[in-house]
Design an enzyme around this catalytic site. Structure first.
Site, short mmCIF file in Angstrom:
data_model
loop_
_atom_site.label_atom_id
_atom_site.label_comp_id
_atom_site.label_asym_id
_atom_site.label_seq_id
_atom_site.Cartn_x
_atom_site.Cartn_y
_atom_site.Cartn_z
CG ASP A 120 8.64 -0.10 -1.80
OD1 ASP A 120 7.55 0.40 -1.48
OD2 ASP A 120 9.37 -0.71 -1.00
CE1 TYR A 169 13.04 -0.88 3.93
CE2 TYR A 169 12.63 0.12 1.79
CZ TYR A 169 12.31 -0.82 2.75
OH TYR A 169 11.28 -1.69 2.53
CE LYS A 217 7.83 -0.53 2.34
NZ LYS A 217 8.73 0.06 1.34
#
Length: 341
Positions: free
Chosen positions: A54, A59, A85
């Site tokens: 994930d 990030y 995401k």
């Protein structure tokens, strides 16, 4: 149960492994992570059997997606599940010389823009594929749409309208309907948001970060069960509450990315005492606890070294007696309605 065992995601055809690697720490959330160290951590994850990864544009401002893609691009695509995401578009800063990246340690030099319109979701998805170097992901989550990032009710409502009236939900539905992705969902950082999303859209999965753990599980009775009744699954992230359930009570123990407050330290102390009495590592209990809930299809953990990956695999595989779980319930440390292994 092994890390490779799979469970279905909502009512979709997608099945994902019950244990996976979350790449937020590899984006530099606490400290700068060197390229060689990151690569070794991904290699350890693969070698120990992890097949769920994930990541997110946020990030490391693209760093984690680049690293995840480099680690996986030559692996057989059918052998692993990959999720990312939407909700942040990364752009080159206008003032490149004076730009100071937010939050992350040694991130890429891009500005994050939190946008949930149709065009922004589509761009975020396409940009993620480019950063990954992999032309399909299995699931997309709406990322960080909560009061932690939008501090007033008005600001949060405006962003929720972007999803609804601005077409963000329509973009996600289109990506799923056309087979670009197999499942759509939302990342959840705080209580109350699962219900808001359930009222607005037909989502398949919720990634619950640090709110359904051995330490905190009040969300189960009023939101996770509601998701399950609607046919949605839950992936649990942050099973260690950002660190304290892995490290125990040590100097500088982290809780929700900050120093742990006194009441949390005391609750962890009580959990650790029961674990010690049974010879159980608290981290092992923390990793195994969420999967007892029928709504939970997977748990993801973060790591920045091969040793951390290997230790978590060992914790996941450790046999824990029913007496331990029963004693946690007896001490009032687990709500009576919450399922236990």
């Amino acid at each position: 149960m092994t890390p490779q065992d799979r469970r279905p995601v909502g009512k979709t055809d997608l099945q994902i492994p019950v244990l996976g690697l979350g790449t937020c720490p590899l984006g530099g959330v606490y400290a700068a992570i060197g390229e060689a160290e990151a690569r070794a951590t991904y290699q350890a994850a693969w070698d120990t059997g992890l097949r769920l990864y994930d990541t997110a544009p946020w990030y490391g401002l693209g760093q984690a997606e680049h690293r995840t893609g480099r680690a996986l691009h030559d692996r057989p695509r059918g052998d692993y599940a990959l999720t990312t995401k939407v909700g942040r578009v990364l752009r080159a800063p206008r003032d490149r010389a004076g730009f100071v990246p937010p939050t992350w340690q040694a991130p890429l030099a891009f500005e994050p823009h939190h946008i949930f319109t149709y065009d922004a979701v589509m761009r975020s998805y396409e940009d993620s594929l480019q950063r990954l170097g992999i032309n399909q992901v299995d699931a997309l989550y709406i990322h960080d749409l909560d009061s932690g990032y939008f501090r007033t009710p008005e600001a949060l409502d405006e962003k929720l309208r972007e999803l609804d009236q601005g077409g963000g939900y329509r973009a996600l539905d289109e990506l799923k309907r056309t087979g670009e992705v197999k499942a759509i969902g939302a990342g959840i950082n705080e209580r109350g948001m699962i219900r808001r999303f359930l009222e607005a859209a037909d989502l398949d999965v919720f990634l619950v970060a640090s709110r359904y753990t051995l330490l905190e599980h009040a969300i189960y009775s009023d939101e996770i069960r509601a998701a399950g009744k609607r046919g949605a699954s839950v992936v649990v992230g942050g099973a260690f509450n950002s660190g304290i359930l892995a490290t125990g009570i040590i100097e500088g123990a982290k809780y929700e990315y900050s120093a742990a407050p006194a009441e949390i330290v005391e609750r962890v102390r009580r959990l650790a005492a029961v674990a010690a009495a049974h010879g159980v590592a608290l981290a092992a209990a923390a990793l195994q606890f969420p999967l007892a809930a029928p709504e939970v299809c997977s748990v993801i953990f973060g790591a920045v070294t091969p040793a951390e990956v290997q230790q978590n695999i060992a914790h996941f595989s450790t046999a824990i007696s029913a007496d331990f779980w029963s004693d946690l319930r007896g001490e009032g440390l687990v709500d009576p309605e919450v399922p236990l292994p």
